[in-house]
Structure formats: structure tokens, C-alpha cells
Design a protein around this motif. Structure first.
Motif, short mmCIF file in Angstrom:
data_model
loop_
_atom_site.label_atom_id
_atom_site.label_comp_id
_atom_site.label_asym_id
_atom_site.label_seq_id
_atom_site.Cartn_x
_atom_site.Cartn_y
_atom_site.Cartn_z
N LEU A 1 0.85 -1.19 0.00
CA LEU A 1 0.00 0.00 0.00
C LEU A 1 0.88 1.24 0.00
N ILE A 2 0.66 2.10 -0.97
CA ILE A 2 1.42 3.34 -1.04
C ILE A 2 0.45 4.51 -1.17
N GLN A 3 0.88 5.68 -0.70
CA GLN A 3 0.04 6.85 -0.87
C GLN A 3 0.04 7.24 -2.34
N ASP A 4 -1.13 7.58 -2.85
CA ASP A 4 -1.28 7.98 -4.24
C ASP A 4 -1.03 9.48 -4.34
N ASN A 5 0.20 9.84 -4.63
CA ASN A 5 0.58 11.26 -4.66
C ASN A 5 -0.20 12.05 -5.70
N TYR A 6 -0.50 11.44 -6.85
CA TYR A 6 -1.24 12.14 -7.90
C TYR A 6 -2.61 12.58 -7.40
N HIS A 7 -3.41 11.63 -6.89
CA HIS A 7 -4.76 11.97 -6.43
C HIS A 7 -4.72 12.82 -5.16
#
Length: 102
Positions: free
Chosen positions: A45-51
Motif C-alpha cells: 500500500l502506497i500513498q497515491d501522490n497524484y490523487h
């Protein structure tokens, strides 16, 4: 017999709280209940930097962040990847929902 009736709800409430104490636990729990337990356990699980950046104002109002599964499950009905999820903080608990490819 009555003691057993009292303990079952207490154990269920404690289990619910434990499974929603962090964003990643809440997200994994949600994916398990969507019917994808293997993906819930194996995917990173990674943070979605784009959204998180493009929807920054809306996410701030919701007290939420978007996370991405690195190995997302495939939804059988549409053959689409269930990749992005929004995780909202409510008090000290976290709740996840599918965010889509918006």
C-alpha cells in the motif's frame, strides 16, 4: 449462557476497532470484505501522490488520503483493477472505500 451473550458483542466491537486503527489496516480490511483476501495481504500500500495532490482540497475537507494497491485485484464483472482507495479518518478510526481511476 448469559455470560457468553455478553462477551460476543464485546469481542466483535474490539475486533472492529482493532481493524480500523490505522489507514492501512482499514484498507486491508475493506479489500478482504470485498472478496479479495490474497490481494489484501500481499499487495503493498502506497500513498497515491497524484490523487492526493490533485484532489487536495476535497480530501482535506473529508480528512482523507488516497492509497494505491501495488498489486490490485481484478473485479470479475468489469475486468478492471481495483487500484485506488480513499481512507477517511473519523475520530480515531479509519474507513476505506474504493476510489476508482478518477
Amino acid at each position: 449462557m448469559k455470560k457468553k451473550r455478553i462477551w460476543v458483542p464485546i469481542v466483535l466491537v474490539i475486533l472492529f476497532i482493532l481493524l480500523h486503527l490505522s489507514p492501512k489496516l482499514a484498507l486491508r480490511t475493506h479489500v478482504v470484505f470485498m472478496g479479495h483476501p490474497v490481494a489484501a495481504v500481499t499487495s503493498e500500500l502506497i500513498q497515491d501522490n497524484y490523487h492526493n495532490e490533485t484532489d487536495k482540497n476535497q480530501l482535506k475537507k473529508l480528512d482523507a488520503k488516497v492509497y494505491t494497491l501495488t498489486e490490485p485485484p481484478i473485479e470479475e464483472a468489469t475486468q478492471s483493477e481495483l487500484r485506488n482507495f480513499i481512507v477517511k479518518e473519523v475520530g480515531f478510526l479509519y474507513f476505506a472505500e474504493y476510489y476508482g481511476e478518477v
